[in-house]
Design a protein around this motif. Structure first.
Motif, mmCIF file in Angstrom:
data_model
loop_
_atom_site.group_PDB
_atom_site.id
_atom_site.type_symbol
_atom_site.label_atom_id
_atom_site.label_comp_id
_atom_site.label_asym_id
_atom_site.label_seq_id
_atom_site.Cartn_x
_atom_site.Cartn_y
_atom_site.Cartn_z
ATOM 1 N N ARG A 312 -2.243 -3.008 -5.066
ATOM 2 C CA ARG A 312 -1.168 -3.542 -4.227
ATOM 3 C C ARG A 312 -0.210 -2.433 -3.796
ATOM 4 O O ARG A 312 0.313 -2.443 -2.664
ATOM 5 C CB ARG A 312 -0.417 -4.647 -4.978
ATOM 6 N N ILE A 313 0.042 -1.487 -4.693
ATOM 7 C CA ILE A 313 0.940 -0.376 -4.341
ATOM 8 C C ILE A 313 0.297 0.487 -3.253
ATOM 9 O O ILE A 313 0.972 0.931 -2.317
ATOM 10 C CB ILE A 313 1.280 0.460 -5.586
ATOM 11 N N ARG A 315 -1.655 -0.578 -0.992
ATOM 12 C CA ARG A 315 -1.530 -1.333 0.263
ATOM 13 C C ARG A 315 -0.108 -1.232 0.819
ATOM 14 O O ARG A 315 0.086 -1.054 2.031
ATOM 15 C CB ARG A 315 -1.904 -2.796 0.033
ATOM 16 N N VAL A 316 0.889 -1.346 -0.057
ATOM 17 C CA VAL A 316 2.282 -1.236 0.382
ATOM 18 C C VAL A 316 2.547 0.135 1.007
ATOM 19 O O VAL A 316 3.261 0.253 2.013
ATOM 20 C CB VAL A 316 3.253 -1.490 -0.795
ATOM 21 N N MET A 317 1.954 1.172 0.436
ATOM 22 C CA MET A 317 2.137 2.523 0.962
ATOM 23 C C MET A 317 1.294 2.781 2.213
ATOM 24 O O MET A 317 1.408 3.842 2.830
ATOM 25 C CB MET A 317 1.788 3.570 -0.114
#
Length: 331
Positions: A312-313, A315-317
């Motif tokens: 998820r991190i 994807r956020v980045m």
């Protein structure tokens, strides 16, 4: 009587010894390669050759296809000499940021080497790499000087924050080598694409890129082998923390290396709408950022740094891309 170790335990022990020997062999080969094939910037680059002189209006400086601004109508409508100066500014800024990153890298490598024990194969290789990075810094700065452009490299606040990077090895050598890949992989990705674009390149730029690619291949290889050797043996909690930090470092580094320089935007009065269209809302530009960290992303998958949380991190980045399905074998 002490019970004999199980065959499974003995096999695992043998595999660890074999892995360590293989790792040591790789580091020794990289050190030998640094002796056998290396470049001196003031010996191997004919800076004062008439063909290597820098003319700000040379059309060979025009932006390559890898930079999405190069195909935008606003850029194409500029006079040829303006297009050339914008392209040269872009190249010079990339080299200035590159030498600043390598300055941080050298200091971090020396902090790492300071604590290595006698007999460590990493010590010799790290010093080879430090010397090569020193040559790259001289090479990049000499190029910047010859453009006579007032490029600054990293923005001031970012440059100040970046001063913590050389101290990362004192906290986590694994995170430091993720940082190394975060700076080296995006530039390597772009330079390889530029050299394959079938355009005529200025011989000075091409020579510098070819030298940099050849030596950075060893530096990238060392960082990757180091992480493959160390990360699987880390305690689970430390591996989780590394997995959380890695996409943040890689996402920030990729954008630093690939983002358009603010002074260039102001100097040539590039409209904010063009900047947003080309770099912020452009799917191809976003894909370029993801592609620039593809090899490091695959490495993180292989060494166990990807789980539902860390994915998820990523994807956020904006740097996650699902692995491509393997091709089924033909009949």
């Amino acid at each position: 009587m002490t019970p004999a170790p199980s065959s499974t335990a003995a096999r695992e022990s043998d595999e660890k010894v074999a892995d360590r020997r293989a790792y040591r062999s790789v580091i020794e080969r990289l050190s030998k390669a640094s002796v056998d094939k290396h470049w001196e910037p003031y010996r191997d680059i004919p800076w004062d050759d008439p063909e290597f002189l820098v003319d700000q209006t040379d059309p060979r400086w025009e932006l390559p296809d890898v930079d999405k601004l190069g195909g935008h109508p606003w850029y194409r409508s500029r006079p040829p000499e303006t297009r050339a100066r914008i392209g040269l500014w872009r190249v010079a800024t990339a080299m200035k940021i590159g030498l600043q990153f390598e300055n941080l890298l050298k200091r971090g490598l020396l902090n790492y080497a300071y604590r290595l024990p006698n007999g460590s194969p990493e010590f010799r290789y790290v010093y080879h790499e430090t010397i090569e990075e020193g040559h790259h810094g001289m090479m990049f700065q000499e190029f910047v000087n010859r453009t006579k452009l007032p490029v600054r490299g990293m923005p001031g606040p970012l440059s100040l924050i970046a001063q913590v990077a050389p101290w990362i090895p004192l906290i986590s050598t694994e995170l430091f080598f993720v940082f190394v890949l975060g700076g080296e992989d995006p530039i390597d990705h772009v330079q390889r694409k530029v050299l394959k674009d079938d355009r005529e390149h200025h011989p000075l730029e091409e020579t510098i890129m070819r030298i940099h690619i050849a030596e950075e291949a060893r530096h990238i290889s060392f960082a990757r082998h180091y992480l493959r050797n160390r990360v699987p043996r880390m305690p689970r909690h430390r591996r989780l923390m590394l997995g959380v930090a890695s996409p943040v470092v890689l996402g920030v580094m990729a954008r630093i290396m690939l983002a358009p320089p603010g002074p260039m935007i102001r100097r040539f009065r590039i409209p904010p709408s063009v900047v947003a269209e080309v770099y912020l809302r452009n799917r191809a530009a976003k894909q370029e950022i993801r592609d620039s960290v593809a090899r490091t992303r695959e490495l993180c998958v292989d060494i166990g740094l990807i789980n539902p949380l860390t994915r998820r991190i990523w994807r956020v980045m904006g740097i996650w891309s699902d692995p491509r399905p393997a091709r089924s074998p033909g009949p």
